[in-house]
Design a protein around this motif. Sequence first.
Motif, PDB file in Angstrom:
ATOM      1  N   TYR A   3       0.821  -1.207   0.000  1.00  0.00           N
ATOM      2  CA  TYR A   3       0.000   0.000   0.000  1.00  0.00           C
ATOM      3  C   TYR A   3       0.858   1.261   0.000  1.00  0.00           C
ATOM      4  N   ARG A   4       0.519   2.190  -0.885  1.00  0.00           N
ATOM      5  CA  ARG A   4       1.159   3.507  -0.933  1.00  0.00           C
ATOM      6  C   ARG A   4       0.067   4.530  -1.227  1.00  0.00           C
ATOM      7  N   PHE A   5      -0.123   5.489  -0.327  1.00  0.00           N
ATOM      8  CA  PHE A   5      -1.172   6.482  -0.516  1.00  0.00           C
ATOM      9  C   PHE A   5      -1.001   7.242  -1.820  1.00  0.00           C
ATOM     10  N   LEU A   6       0.222   7.627  -2.159  1.00  0.00           N
ATOM     11  CA  LEU A   6       0.448   8.432  -3.354  1.00  0.00           C
ATOM     12  C   LEU A   6       0.215   7.647  -4.646  1.00  0.00           C
ATOM     13  N   GLU A   7       0.089   6.329  -4.535  1.00  0.00           N
ATOM     14  CA  GLU A   7      -0.173   5.515  -5.719  1.00  0.00           C
ATOM     15  C   GLU A   7      -1.659   5.206  -5.903  1.00  0.00           C
ATOM     16  N   THR A   8      -2.488   5.631  -4.961  1.00  0.00           N
ATOM     17  CA  THR A   8      -3.923   5.437  -5.128  1.00  0.00           C
ATOM     18  C   THR A   8      -4.452   6.454  -6.139  1.00  0.00           C
ATOM     19  N   THR A   9      -5.416   6.045  -6.925  1.00  0.00           N
ATOM     20  CA  THR A   9      -5.956   6.951  -7.944  1.00  0.00           C
ATOM     21  C   THR A   9      -6.937   7.931  -7.315  1.00  0.00           C
ATOM     22  N   ASP A  10      -7.026   9.113  -7.911  1.00  0.00           N
ATOM     23  CA  ASP A  10      -7.992  10.101  -7.437  1.00  0.00           C
ATOM     24  C   ASP A  10      -9.407   9.561  -7.522  1.00  0.00           C
ATOM     25  N   ALA A  11      -9.687   8.833  -8.580  1.00  0.00           N
ATOM     26  CA  ALA A  11     -11.035   8.289  -8.761  1.00  0.00           C
ATOM     27  C   ALA A  11     -11.400   7.310  -7.648  1.00  0.00           C
ATOM     28  N   SER A  12     -10.435   6.509  -7.219  1.00  0.00           N
ATOM     29  CA  SER A  12     -10.725   5.543  -6.160  1.00  0.00           C
ATOM     30  C   SER A  12     -10.984   6.235  -4.831  1.00  0.00           C
ATOM     31  N   VAL A  13     -10.285   7.346  -4.581  1.00  0.00           N
ATOM     32  CA  VAL A  13     -10.513   8.105  -3.350  1.00  0.00           C
ATOM     33  C   VAL A  13     -11.920   8.700  -3.363  1.00  0.00           C
ATOM     34  N   VAL A  14     -12.310   9.275  -4.495  1.00  0.00           N
ATOM     35  CA  VAL A  14     -13.645   9.863  -4.608  1.00  0.00           C
ATOM     36  C   VAL A  14     -14.716   8.794  -4.417  1.00  0.00           C
ATOM     37  N   GLU A  15     -14.528   7.628  -5.038  1.00  0.00           N
ATOM     38  CA  GLU A  15     -15.509   6.557  -4.903  1.00  0.00           C
ATOM     39  C   GLU A  15     -15.629   6.097  -3.455  1.00  0.00           C
ATOM     40  N   MET A  16     -14.492   6.002  -2.762  1.00  0.00           N
ATOM     41  CA  MET A  16     -14.511   5.567  -1.372  1.00  0.00           C
ATOM     42  C   MET A  16     -15.271   6.551  -0.490  1.00  0.00           C
ATOM     43  N   VAL A  17     -15.024   7.839  -0.701  1.00  0.00           N
ATOM     44  CA  VAL A  17     -15.746   8.856   0.058  1.00  0.00           C
ATOM     45  C   VAL A  17     -17.236   8.811  -0.275  1.00  0.00           C
ATOM     46  N   ASP A  18     -17.564   8.636  -1.549  1.00  0.00           N
ATOM     47  CA  ASP A  18     -18.966   8.556  -1.962  1.00  0.00           C
ATOM     48  C   ASP A  18     -19.690   7.415  -1.249  1.00  0.00           C
ATOM     49  N   ILE A  19     -19.049   6.258  -1.164  1.00  0.00           N
ATOM     50  CA  ILE A  19     -19.689   5.089  -0.554  1.00  0.00           C
ATOM     51  C   ILE A  19     -19.663   5.175   0.964  1.00  0.00           C
ATOM     52  N   ASN A  20     -18.468   5.333   1.536  1.00  0.00           N
ATOM     53  CA  ASN A  20     -18.309   5.220   2.987  1.00  0.00           C
ATOM     54  C   ASN A  20     -18.894   6.398   3.750  1.00  0.00           C
ATOM     55  N   ILE A  21     -18.788   7.595   3.201  1.00  0.00           N
ATOM     56  CA  ILE A  21     -19.240   8.789   3.927  1.00  0.00           C
ATOM     57  C   ILE A  21     -20.545   9.324   3.357  1.00  0.00           C
ATOM     58  N   THR A  22     -20.531   9.716   2.074  1.00  0.00           N
ATOM     59  CA  THR A  22     -21.740  10.304   1.487  1.00  0.00           C
ATOM     60  C   THR A  22     -22.902   9.317   1.506  1.00  0.00           C
ATOM     61  N   GLY A  23     -22.631   8.068   1.125  1.00  0.00           N
ATOM     62  CA  GLY A  23     -23.690   7.070   1.127  1.00  0.00           C
ATOM     63  C   GLY A  23     -24.285   6.872   2.510  1.00  0.00           C
ATOM     64  N   THR A  24     -23.444   6.798   3.529  1.00  0.00           N
ATOM     65  CA  THR A  24     -23.924   6.612   4.895  1.00  0.00           C
ATOM     66  C   THR A  24     -24.769   7.798   5.341  1.00  0.00           C
ATOM     67  N   LEU A  25     -24.280   9.014   5.093  1.00  0.00           N
ATOM     68  CA  LEU A  25     -25.027  10.211   5.486  1.00  0.00           C
ATOM     69  C   LEU A  25     -26.406  10.271   4.823  1.00  0.00           C
ATOM     70  N   LEU A  26     -26.450  10.044   3.522  1.00  0.00           N
ATOM     71  CA  LEU A  26     -27.715  10.153   2.808  1.00  0.00           C
ATOM     72  C   LEU A  26     -28.698   9.063   3.224  1.00  0.00           C
ATOM     73  N   LEU A  27     -28.177   7.847   3.453  1.00  0.00           N
ATOM     74  CA  LEU A  27     -29.057   6.766   3.895  1.00  0.00           C
ATOM     75  C   LEU A  27     -29.667   7.075   5.257  1.00  0.00           C
ATOM     76  N   ILE A  28     -28.838   7.559   6.178  1.00  0.00           N
ATOM     77  CA  ILE A  28     -29.352   7.886   7.504  1.00  0.00           C
ATOM     78  C   ILE A  28     -30.403   8.989   7.398  1.00  0.00           C
ATOM     79  N   LYS A  29     -30.133   9.995   6.600  1.00  0.00           N
ATOM     80  CA  LYS A  29     -31.079  11.096   6.439  1.00  0.00           C
ATOM     81  C   LYS A  29     -32.411  10.598   5.870  1.00  0.00           C
ATOM     82  N   GLN A  30     -32.341   9.718   4.901  1.00  0.00           N
ATOM     83  CA  GLN A  30     -33.565   9.203   4.288  1.00  0.00           C
ATOM     84  C   GLN A  30     -34.340   8.267   5.220  1.00  0.00           C
ATOM     85  N   LEU A  31     -33.616   7.466   6.001  1.00  0.00           N
ATOM     86  CA  LEU A  31     -34.272   6.419   6.781  1.00  0.00           C
ATOM     87  C   LEU A  31     -34.560   6.807   8.220  1.00  0.00           C
ATOM     88  N   MET A  32     -34.007   7.916   8.682  1.00  0.00           N
ATOM     89  CA  MET A  32     -34.211   8.313  10.078  1.00  0.00           C
ATOM     90  C   MET A  32     -35.692   8.434  10.454  1.00  0.00           C
TER      91      MET A  32
END
Length: 238
Positions: free
Chosen positions: A90-119
């Motif tokens: 693993y090397r942080f500088l070798e991770t792609t920008d797209a993979s970082v965006v996807e991870m944030v979309d799933i792990n953070i944005t997805g969680t926030l939106l699901l909680i907001k919708q289902l609360m």
Amino acid sequence: MKLMVIGASRGLGRAFVEGLCDAGDTVIGVSRQRPGSVALPDAVQLEWIEADLSQPLEAARQIAQAAPEGLDVLICNLGVWEEAAFTKDYRFLETTDASVVEMVDINITGTLLLIKQLMPRLLRSKRRQLILTGSTSALRQSGRPEVAFAASKFALNGMGDALRESFRADGLAVSCLQLGYLNTEDGLAVPLADAAARGEGQLVPVHDVVSMVRTMIHLSPAAYIRELVMPAIGDVRF
């Protein structure tokens, strides 16, 4: 009890689906694709919602549309990580920008939106519980270098704290599971002793996580587990 598991098709999520409910309960699994077979106790009703959380806005709307009107327990078990994470390569500088965006979309944005919708559906329950599946990578002494994954799991702690305050008057129980390395190869059908032997003390069987969460969801409305830290016995970081 009506329980929904986000990220339910395999590993820990599947163990939650198969192991948390009793006769008369309903479990709703959510994942990109429904698994071929799920082993459930007798008289447990299974429902499934197929949604792709890499498209969090559309997925949250889709899940909310298909979800039941009331939920007692919501388990957000989202957690993708970088390529080569948890390996010596693993090397942080070798991770792609797209993979970082996807991870944030799933792990953070997805969680926030699901909680907001289902609360609103959780708040209709007499015993309202939200469980966030975090990681020991979110703890200060984790000693792990996976930057984006750790950031997304740190975010869950912030979500949990803010949600407790936002809905304290409603009696919402918000719990964070800080889990170490898991043995996700051995499902609940494998005897616990055999699952515990894999990894020689370096892996937590999913059986143990399910056992702890079963206890959490059966507490009285007067108590809750704020944070559960569960590393493997051989994890020298903890």
